[in-house]
Write an enzyme that holds these catalytic residues in place. Structure first.
Site, PDB file in Angstrom:
ATOM      1  N   HIS A 217       0.847  -1.203   0.000  1.00  0.00           N
ATOM      2  CA  HIS A 217       0.000   0.000   0.000  1.00  0.00           C
ATOM      3  C   HIS A 217       0.876   1.244   0.000  1.00  0.00           C
ATOM      4  O   HIS A 217       0.457   2.313   0.431  1.00  0.00           O
ATOM      5  CB  HIS A 217      -0.890   0.054   1.234  1.00  0.00           C
ATOM      6  CG  HIS A 217      -1.610  -1.230   1.497  1.00  0.00           C
ATOM      7  ND1 HIS A 217      -1.175  -2.138   2.431  1.00  0.00           N
ATOM      8  CD2 HIS A 217      -2.710  -1.754   0.935  1.00  0.00           C
ATOM      9  CE1 HIS A 217      -1.993  -3.170   2.432  1.00  0.00           C
ATOM     10  NE2 HIS A 217      -2.930  -2.973   1.535  1.00  0.00           N
ATOM     11  N   GLY A 401     -11.409  12.217   7.221  1.00  0.00           N
ATOM     12  CA  GLY A 401     -12.667  12.966   7.139  1.00  0.00           C
ATOM     13  C   GLY A 401     -13.766  12.136   6.495  1.00  0.00           C
ATOM     14  O   GLY A 401     -14.852  11.978   7.061  1.00  0.00           O
ATOM     15  N   ILE A 402     -13.495  11.565   5.337  1.00  0.00           N
ATOM     16  CA  ILE A 402     -14.566  10.813   4.655  1.00  0.00           C
ATOM     17  C   ILE A 402     -14.906   9.532   5.399  1.00  0.00           C
ATOM     18  O   ILE A 402     -16.066   9.127   5.427  1.00  0.00           O
ATOM     19  CB  ILE A 402     -14.264  10.514   3.167  1.00  0.00           C
ATOM     20  CG1 ILE A 402     -12.910   9.843   2.998  1.00  0.00           C
ATOM     21  CG2 ILE A 402     -14.358  11.755   2.315  1.00  0.00           C
ATOM     22  CD1 ILE A 402     -12.693   9.313   1.593  1.00  0.00           C
ATOM     23  N   GLY A 403     -13.914   8.906   6.015  1.00  0.00           N
ATOM     24  CA  GLY A 403     -14.199   7.695   6.793  1.00  0.00           C
ATOM     25  C   GLY A 403     -15.124   8.010   7.963  1.00  0.00           C
ATOM     26  O   GLY A 403     -16.107   7.310   8.212  1.00  0.00           O
ATOM     27  N   THR A 443      -9.121   2.266  10.327  1.00  0.00           N
ATOM     28  CA  THR A 443      -8.869   1.951  11.724  1.00  0.00           C
ATOM     29  C   THR A 443      -9.835   2.698  12.627  1.00  0.00           C
ATOM     30  O   THR A 443     -10.393   2.140  13.561  1.00  0.00           O
ATOM     31  CB  THR A 443      -7.439   2.373  12.098  1.00  0.00           C
ATOM     32  OG1 THR A 443      -6.558   1.928  11.071  1.00  0.00           O
ATOM     33  CG2 THR A 443      -7.033   1.798  13.410  1.00  0.00           C
ATOM     34  N   GLY A 485      -6.654  -1.710  19.843  1.00  0.00           N
ATOM     35  CA  GLY A 485      -5.702  -1.052  18.945  1.00  0.00           C
ATOM     36  C   GLY A 485      -4.265  -1.138  19.417  1.00  0.00           C
ATOM     37  O   GLY A 485      -3.348  -0.832  18.669  1.00  0.00           O
ATOM     38  N   ASP A 555      -2.758  14.730  15.694  1.00  0.00           N
ATOM     39  CA  ASP A 555      -3.296  13.480  15.167  1.00  0.00           C
ATOM     40  C   ASP A 555      -4.765  13.661  14.773  1.00  0.00           C
ATOM     41  O   ASP A 555      -5.568  14.139  15.573  1.00  0.00           O
ATOM     42  CB  ASP A 555      -3.183  12.388  16.229  1.00  0.00           C
ATOM     43  CG  ASP A 555      -3.862  11.117  15.763  1.00  0.00           C
ATOM     44  OD1 ASP A 555      -3.368  10.525  14.788  1.00  0.00           O
ATOM     45  OD2 ASP A 555      -4.905  10.755  16.341  1.00  0.00           O
ATOM     46  N   GLY A 557      -7.241  11.579  14.374  1.00  0.00           N
ATOM     47  CA  GLY A 557      -8.214  10.832  15.178  1.00  0.00           C
ATOM     48  C   GLY A 557      -8.423  11.460  16.542  1.00  0.00           C
ATOM     49  O   GLY A 557      -9.537  11.449  17.083  1.00  0.00           O
TER      50      GLY A 557
HETATM   51  P1  ADP Z   1      -6.771   4.666   8.599  1.00  0.00           P
HETATM   52  O1  ADP Z   1      -5.569   4.890   9.471  1.00  0.00           O
HETATM   53  O2  ADP Z   1      -7.128   3.210   8.488  1.00  0.00           O
HETATM   54  O3  ADP Z   1      -6.694   5.401   7.295  1.00  0.00           O
HETATM   55  P2  ADP Z   1      -8.436   6.795   9.623  1.00  0.00           P
HETATM   56  O4  ADP Z   1      -7.683   7.698   8.724  1.00  0.00           O
HETATM   57  O5  ADP Z   1      -9.915   6.885   9.596  1.00  0.00           O
HETATM   58  O6  ADP Z   1      -8.009   5.285   9.421  1.00  0.00           O
HETATM   59  O7  ADP Z   1      -8.026   7.067  11.116  1.00  0.00           O
HETATM   60  C1  ADP Z   1      -6.725   7.425  11.476  1.00  0.00           C
HETATM   61  C2  ADP Z   1      -6.706   7.624  12.980  1.00  0.00           C
HETATM   62  O8  ADP Z   1      -6.924   6.386  13.631  1.00  0.00           O
HETATM   63  C3  ADP Z   1      -5.376   8.098  13.499  1.00  0.00           C
HETATM   64  O9  ADP Z   1      -5.304   9.503  13.429  1.00  0.00           O
HETATM   65  C4  ADP Z   1      -5.373   7.621  14.941  1.00  0.00           C
HETATM   66  O10 ADP Z   1      -5.998   8.549  15.809  1.00  0.00           O
HETATM   67  C5  ADP Z   1      -6.280   6.421  14.901  1.00  0.00           C
HETATM   68  N1  ADP Z   1      -5.526   5.183  15.051  1.00  0.00           N
HETATM   69  C6  ADP Z   1      -4.808   4.513  14.135  1.00  0.00           C
HETATM   70  N2  ADP Z   1      -4.281   3.397  14.664  1.00  0.00           N
HETATM   71  C7  ADP Z   1      -4.691   3.374  15.957  1.00  0.00           C
HETATM   72  C8  ADP Z   1      -4.497   2.473  17.042  1.00  0.00           C
HETATM   73  N3  ADP Z   1      -3.793   1.363  16.906  1.00  0.00           N
HETATM   74  N4  ADP Z   1      -5.091   2.761  18.227  1.00  0.00           N
HETATM   75  C9  ADP Z   1      -5.813   3.888  18.375  1.00  0.00           C
HETATM   76  N5  ADP Z   1      -6.029   4.755  17.388  1.00  0.00           N
HETATM   77  C10 ADP Z   1      -5.479   4.508  16.202  1.00  0.00           C
END
Ligand code: ADP
Ligand code: MG
Length: 580
Positions: A217, A401-403, A443, A485, A555, A557
């Site tokens: 990826h 954002g879209i997720g 995630t 996680g 971050d 998330g």
């Molecule tokens: P992806 O990483 O699958 O593209 P998103 O972009 O929707 O998913 O989400 C990213 C967010 O997920 C990160 O900014 C972080 O806050 C959170 N995240 C990623 N991995 C973990 C983890 N192992 N535990 C907790 N939060 C996580």
């Protein structure tokens, strides 16, 4: 470059529809992916594989006699949701338990583990072996952190052959673990891949250069060199793989090995044959006996140009299993006896979709407020969708954002439906949680499912919980996210905002504050902590590999979590005003 699509958002679904239409002999569609359209013996362990779409023939193309019983198929390069994995496993189960195997990626681990837990709670035995063949994704000391690439095939095949031979779940697991231990891969890439509708490739490799050890990826590799000759590439691949012999192999001399030269999507078979010619010479010169060589596409990365070499080091036991015939849409070996077709079952729909458990009036009143809170969450995400995407693009993949939007909208709709059906607070929030993780992908979608489920469990469908119970629910959510996680405070994830939110809320409530007052103080703590993640280096999730880029940016998330708890706090305060 991908040229053909309708609405890019529908691409994965339409791809699966077409794949099933073309391969009804092997597979039928179920919620979340595909399962065999042929009958498997009662009591046979069901081998369930899966992952994001965009890796064909992994994973749906590997379903059929002698290989997988089912494949959970997520969105493009996104893990299938917990519900998808669960639904495919349910549809695959023959009464002998479910064996899961998939490449080791954080999102997949989260969702497959959550599905596994749900199945176990229903009394279905489950075991998992994640594939960790890519030697460049982590050192030998941290072998368990390695990602899975084309080595998926050997582990899936061994597990399936054992199941076919009547092995029980423990034995299938033992053999799959052994196969994974003895499978090593290493890959290179010449160009990145472009997902349908995307203006830019997901990543790129400079013209004339080759990324060494690059992930499927676009996860960074270890090195970049000029593109060598075909022979030069063969030498590089063989050299690196012979430097790391699996445990139990002391000397390549006399070993039996299945070599798999895998094309990643847009490398020509002819080019691979030229490379394989030299690989075979080199392996034979090292005294290795080559068994059943594979040259072709087994795990692609959309239209990425690149290739990987996998060496599968056989034992007598593994060699015998490797003889098992296989007949699937994309992979055939030997002759499989004619199979009985399964009766055409309708695609599974969640059984509990309509009926809601009984609830009392108190809980129904609370359910109305819960549904309103979920509406607020969706509106908050809508208001910040671009900003969240932008922050995620700096170190992640730009889809936060879209997720979050997909997830929160699905949660809002599910909460409304459950509320209108007269559900209590727990059911409304639990339905929202499931819908969120099912639709969001990524995630964060899985983690928001965990958060809302933990909270839902404290609400109940009767009576109305006090502030202490809600604070305990938030603490359980925080513990649940860390358990799933595996991130800890300081890893630069949403945990950094959730932990202070939970602890402040509990401390305030314990000190006698009302829920609303406590929530507002806690939301403030979450916001400050989310902002402070700007100074941290990511250690978890996709952003881990692009660490340095993200220093100075918080971050995504953590930020979205802080925005959401703040908005919910404002809503609680506004409700109080109106009640007064
Ligand atoms: P992806 O990483 O699958 O593209 P998103 O972009 O929707 O998913 O989400 C990213 C967010 O997920 C990160 O900014 C972080 O806050 C959170 N995240 C990623 N991995 C973990 C983890 N192992 N535990 C907790 N939060 C996580
Ligand atoms: Mg992302």
């Amino acid at each position: 470059m991908t040229r053909l699509w309708n609405d890019p958002a529908d691409f994965a679904d339409e791809m699966i529809d077409g794949f099933v239409a073309a391969n009804g002999r092997y597979v039928r569609r179920v919620t979340g992916g595909v399962v065999r359209s042929t009958v498997s013996p009662a009591g046979q362990v069901a081998v369930v594989v899966g992952g994001g779409s965009g890796h064909y023939p992994a994973f749906g193309g590997l379903v059929g006699p002698g290989l997988a019983h089912g494949a959970a198929m997520g969105n493009l390069f996104a893990s299938p949701s917990t519900q998808q994995v669960y639904a495919v496993a349910k549809a695959s189960d023959n009464g002998g338990g479910v064996f899961f195997s998939y490449g080791n990626y954080a999102g997949d681990v989260l969702n497959f583990d959550a599905a596994q837990e749900r199945l176990r709670a229903e009394g279905i035995a489950c075991e998992t072996v994640t594939v960790t063949d890519d030697i460049f994704s982590a050192s030998t000391v941290e072998k368990h952190k390695r990602r899975g690439i084309a080595g998926d095939l050997t582990v899936f095949r061994v597990a399936a052959a054992a199941a076919e031979a009547g092995a029980d779940l423990a034995e299938v697991t033992r053999l799959a673990r052994l196969a994974n231990e003895r499978t090593r891969s290493f890959g290179v890439a010449f160009t990145g891949c472009t997902l349908p509708g995307a203006a830019q490739p997901l990543f790129s490799v400079p013209e004339g250069r080759m990324a060494v050890g690059l992930g499927i990826h676009g996860e960074p590799g270890i090195d970049e060199t000029d593109i060598p000759t075909a022979d030069g590439l063969a030498e590089l691949l063989v050299d690196k793989l012979l430097q790391e012999l699996p445990d139990g192999v002391d000397n390549p001399e006399g070993a039996r090995v299945v070599p798999i030269l895998n094309g990643l999507g847009s490398l020509k078979y002819e080019e691979m044959f030229v490379v394989y010619r030299r690989i075979a010479q080199l392996l034979e010169a090292a005294g290795i006996e080559l068994v059943d060589p594979h040259v072709g596409e087994y795990c692609t990365s959309f239209d990425m140009a690149g290739t990987s070499l996998t060496l599968f080091w056989l034992t007598d036991e593994l060699a015998a299993l490797w003889e098992t015939p296989v007949d699937t849409p994309a992979y055939r070996r030997g002759a499989v006896a004619p199979q009985e077709r399964a009766m055409d079952a309708a695609p599974g729909t969640p059984a509990e979709a309509d009926a809601v458990p009984a609830a009392d009036d108190d809980s129904r009143r609370l359910a109305v407020r819960v549904a309103a809170a979920v509406e607020t969450i969706a509106a908050t995400v809508d208001a910040h969708v671009d900003e969240l995407g932008r922050i995620d693009a700096i170190a992640g993949d730009g889809d936060h954002g879209i997720g979050m939007q997909r997830g929160s909208h699905a949660a809002r709709d599910a909460a409304r439906t459950a509320r209108d059906a007269g559900a209590g607070a727990q059911t409304v929030l639990a339905r929202a949680a499931d819908a969120w993780s099912d639709r969001a992908g990524g995630t964060s979608g899985a983690l928001w499912g965990v958060i809302l489920q933990a909270l839902a469990a404290r609400l109940g469908d009767t009576g109305s919980p006090d502030a202490t119970a809600i604070a305990a629910g938030v603490s359980a959510a925080s513990a649940g996210v860390m358990a799933y996680g595996k991130a800890e405070p300081g890893d630069k994830t949403l945990v950094d905002a959730l932990v202070p939110f939970a602890s402040t809320l509990s401390a305030q409530v314990d000190a006698g504050a009302s829920l609303i007052d406590a929530w507002i103080v806690a939301a403030d703590a979450a916001t400050r902590a989310a902002d402070a993640t700007a100074d941290l280096l990511p250690r978890m999730g996709r952003a881990r590999s692009h660490g340095q880029n993200s220093v100075g940016t918080p971050d995504p998330g953590a930020i979205s979590l802080a925005l959401i708890v703040t908005a919910v706090g404002e809503q609680l305060a506004a409700e109080k005003e109106t009640v007064r």
